[in-house]
Motif scaffolding. Structure first.
Motif, short mmCIF file in Angstrom:
data_model
loop_
_atom_site.label_atom_id
_atom_site.label_comp_id
_atom_site.label_asym_id
_atom_site.label_seq_id
_atom_site.Cartn_x
_atom_site.Cartn_y
_atom_site.Cartn_z
N ALA A 75 -10.47 -4.27 -15.11
CA ALA A 75 -11.46 -3.19 -15.00
C ALA A 75 -10.91 -1.98 -14.24
CB ALA A 75 -12.71 -3.72 -14.30
N GLY A 76 -9.65 -2.05 -13.82
CA GLY A 76 -9.02 -0.90 -13.18
C GLY A 76 -9.13 -0.85 -11.67
N HIS A 77 -9.61 -1.93 -11.06
CA HIS A 77 -9.72 -1.95 -9.61
C HIS A 77 -8.40 -2.40 -8.98
CE1 HIS A 77 -14.01 -1.33 -10.05
NE2 HIS A 77 -14.04 -2.31 -10.93
N GLU A 78 -8.17 -1.94 -7.77
CA GLU A 78 -6.95 -2.32 -7.04
C GLU A 78 -7.12 -3.74 -6.47
OE1 GLU A 78 -6.30 0.04 -3.52
OE2 GLU A 78 -4.43 -1.01 -3.02
N ILE A 79 -6.05 -4.53 -6.51
CA ILE A 79 -6.06 -5.83 -5.83
C ILE A 79 -5.08 -5.76 -4.65
CG2 ILE A 79 -5.57 -8.30 -5.99
CD1 ILE A 79 -6.57 -8.29 -8.81
N GLY A 80 -5.63 -5.93 -3.45
CA GLY A 80 -4.82 -5.94 -2.24
C GLY A 80 -4.69 -7.36 -1.70
N HIS A 81 -3.82 -7.51 -0.73
CA HIS A 81 -3.48 -8.82 -0.15
C HIS A 81 -4.45 -9.18 0.97
CE1 HIS A 81 -0.98 -12.01 1.49
NE2 HIS A 81 0.01 -11.75 0.65
N HIS A 82 -4.88 -10.44 1.00
CA HIS A 82 -5.81 -10.89 2.06
C HIS A 82 -5.39 -12.27 2.54
CE1 HIS A 82 -9.41 -10.50 4.40
NE2 HIS A 82 -10.15 -11.35 3.72
N GLY A 83 -4.07 -12.44 2.74
CA GLY A 83 -3.55 -13.74 3.14
C GLY A 83 -3.49 -14.70 1.97
N TYR A 84 -2.96 -15.90 2.20
CA TYR A 84 -3.05 -16.92 1.15
C TYR A 84 -4.23 -17.85 1.43
CZ TYR A 84 -2.27 -20.07 -2.60
OH TYR A 84 -2.48 -20.79 -3.75
N ASP A 85 -4.23 -18.49 2.60
CA ASP A 85 -5.30 -19.46 2.93
C ASP A 85 -6.41 -18.87 3.79
OD1 ASP A 85 -4.26 -21.88 1.68
OD2 ASP A 85 -2.65 -21.75 3.14
N HIS A 86 -6.44 -17.54 3.91
CA HIS A 86 -7.44 -16.87 4.74
C HIS A 86 -7.37 -17.34 6.19
CE1 HIS A 86 -11.15 -14.90 6.04
NE2 HIS A 86 -11.02 -14.14 4.97
N ILE A 87 -6.15 -17.47 6.69
CA ILE A 87 -5.93 -17.81 8.10
C ILE A 87 -5.36 -16.59 8.80
CG2 ILE A 87 -4.62 -19.29 9.68
CD1 ILE A 87 -4.65 -21.41 7.41
N SER A 88 -5.97 -16.22 9.94
CA SER A 88 -5.49 -15.06 10.68
C SER A 88 -4.04 -15.24 11.09
CB SER A 88 -6.34 -14.87 11.95
OG SER A 88 -5.69 -13.98 12.83
N PRO A 89 -3.22 -14.20 10.92
CA PRO A 89 -1.81 -14.32 11.34
C PRO A 89 -1.63 -14.24 12.85
CG PRO A 89 -2.23 -12.14 10.46
CD PRO A 89 -3.49 -12.92 10.28
N ALA A 90 -2.72 -13.92 13.59
CA ALA A 90 -2.58 -13.64 15.03
C ALA A 90 -1.89 -14.77 15.79
CB ALA A 90 -3.94 -13.33 15.64
N GLY A 91 -2.16 -16.02 15.39
CA GLY A 91 -1.56 -17.14 16.12
C GLY A 91 -0.44 -17.82 15.37
N MET A 92 0.04 -17.19 14.32
CA MET A 92 1.05 -17.84 13.47
C MET A 92 2.48 -17.58 13.96
SD MET A 92 0.20 -17.24 9.47
CE MET A 92 -1.43 -17.65 8.87
N SER A 93 3.36 -18.52 13.62
CA SER A 93 4.78 -18.26 13.83
C SER A 93 5.22 -17.20 12.82
CB SER A 93 5.60 -19.54 13.61
OG SER A 93 5.59 -19.87 12.23
N ARG A 94 6.32 -16.55 13.12
CA ARG A 94 6.84 -15.53 12.20
C ARG A 94 7.11 -16.13 10.81
NH1 ARG A 94 9.62 -10.71 12.89
NH2 ARG A 94 11.02 -10.27 11.15
N GLY A 95 7.68 -17.34 10.79
CA GLY A 95 7.99 -17.99 9.52
C GLY A 95 6.74 -18.29 8.70
#
Ligand SMILES: [Zn+2]
Length: 269
Positions: A75-95
């Motif tokens: 339909a012409g809408h943009e698809i942006g990224h919202h994580g894979y599992d919807h887990i905040s990166p704030a507490g994640m390791s870099r890997g």
């Protein structure tokens, strides 16, 4: 060319937001599943209004509901990224953060044939590595922070902030920030969660129009970004409110752009 524009953004979480909180029993899963019903309603409404929008979609939503995600792209809408599992990166390791990002990019590319240019973090938080990682993966903009209400700005890297000490702010990076706010997000107003929500739709409509009106009255230029969650905004009385919002904004001469187009215009100013 209008100096003010509106970005309608949708965080298409479906069940992922509940699953990321460990809520995997049938009712929370169905609560998210309603988002798929609502997505079809929203696509119809945006078609009637002939508006471009931006959908931030977790990879797990793309891989579970590929057909509706393909409809969004078609339909012409943009698809942006919202994580894979919807887990905040704030507490994640870099890997782990890089892994979530790359798996999400692959999911978007499978459905749309295009790599995303925009990122919105799940739960709207970032790690100290996020900006640098996003730039390394080819992203042009992020939309997870709240440093302004109308003006896109360059996201900083290298901040050092410790409670009780003067903060040391880093330097602006090449990554654009399209700021968001909880007040222009449907979730805290409407979704029944931790004892709050279920606001009267007309009251939220007045708030959201007020935000647009302030921008056009007091700022020479700006972007009004609204955030909608299909399983939240998709209920009947809220869809009526959204239709009224779009009519009211159009009556005021609002121009609607995807987030990517708004950021590109801003970068060219
Ligand atoms: Zn989300």
């Amino acid at each position: 060319m209008a100096k003010h524009c509106v970005c309608l953004t949708l965080d298409f979480d479906t069940f992922s937001v509940w699953s990321a909180m460990g809520q995997n029993s049938p009712t929370p899963i169905s609560r998210g599943e309603f988002g798929v019903v609502a997505a079809a309603r929203l696509l119809k409404l945006f078609d009637v209004h002939a508006l471009p929008t931006t959908w931030f979609v977790p990879g797990i939503t793309l891989d579970t509901y590929s057909a509706v995600c393909a409809d969004i792209h078609a339909a012409g809408h943009e698809i942006g990224h919202h994580g894979y599992d919807h887990i905040s990166p704030a507490g994640m390791s870099r890997g782990d953060e890089i892994d979530q990002l790359r798996r999400g990019i692959e999911a978007i590319t499978r459905v749309s044939g295009m790599e995303p240019r925009g990122y919105r973090s799940p739960a709207w938080d970032l790690s100290e590595n996020s900006i640098e990682i996003l730039l390394g993966e080819g992203f042009v903009y992020d939309s997870s922070m709240m440093g302004h209400d109308y003006l896109p700005y360059r996201a900083r890297t290298g901040d050092r902030v410790v409670s009780g000490q003067l903060p040391k702010f880093g330097e602006p990076s090449a990554l654009w920030e399209l700021p968001i706010s909880w007040s222009a997000d449907d979730f805290p107003h409407f979704e029944y969660f931790r004892g709050s929500g279920l606001a009267r739709a007309d009251d939220v409509l007045a708030n959201w129009l007020g935000d647009y009106d302030y921008m056009t009255k007091y700022l020479e230029s700006g972007v009004m970004t609204y955030t909608l969650h299909p399983f939240v905004i998709g209920r009947g009385h809220r869809m009526i409110m959204l239709d009224r919002l779009l009519h009211e904004l159009k009556d005021r001469g609002a121009e609607f752009l995807t987030a990517e187009a708004a950021v590109a215009r801003w970068a060219a100013l």
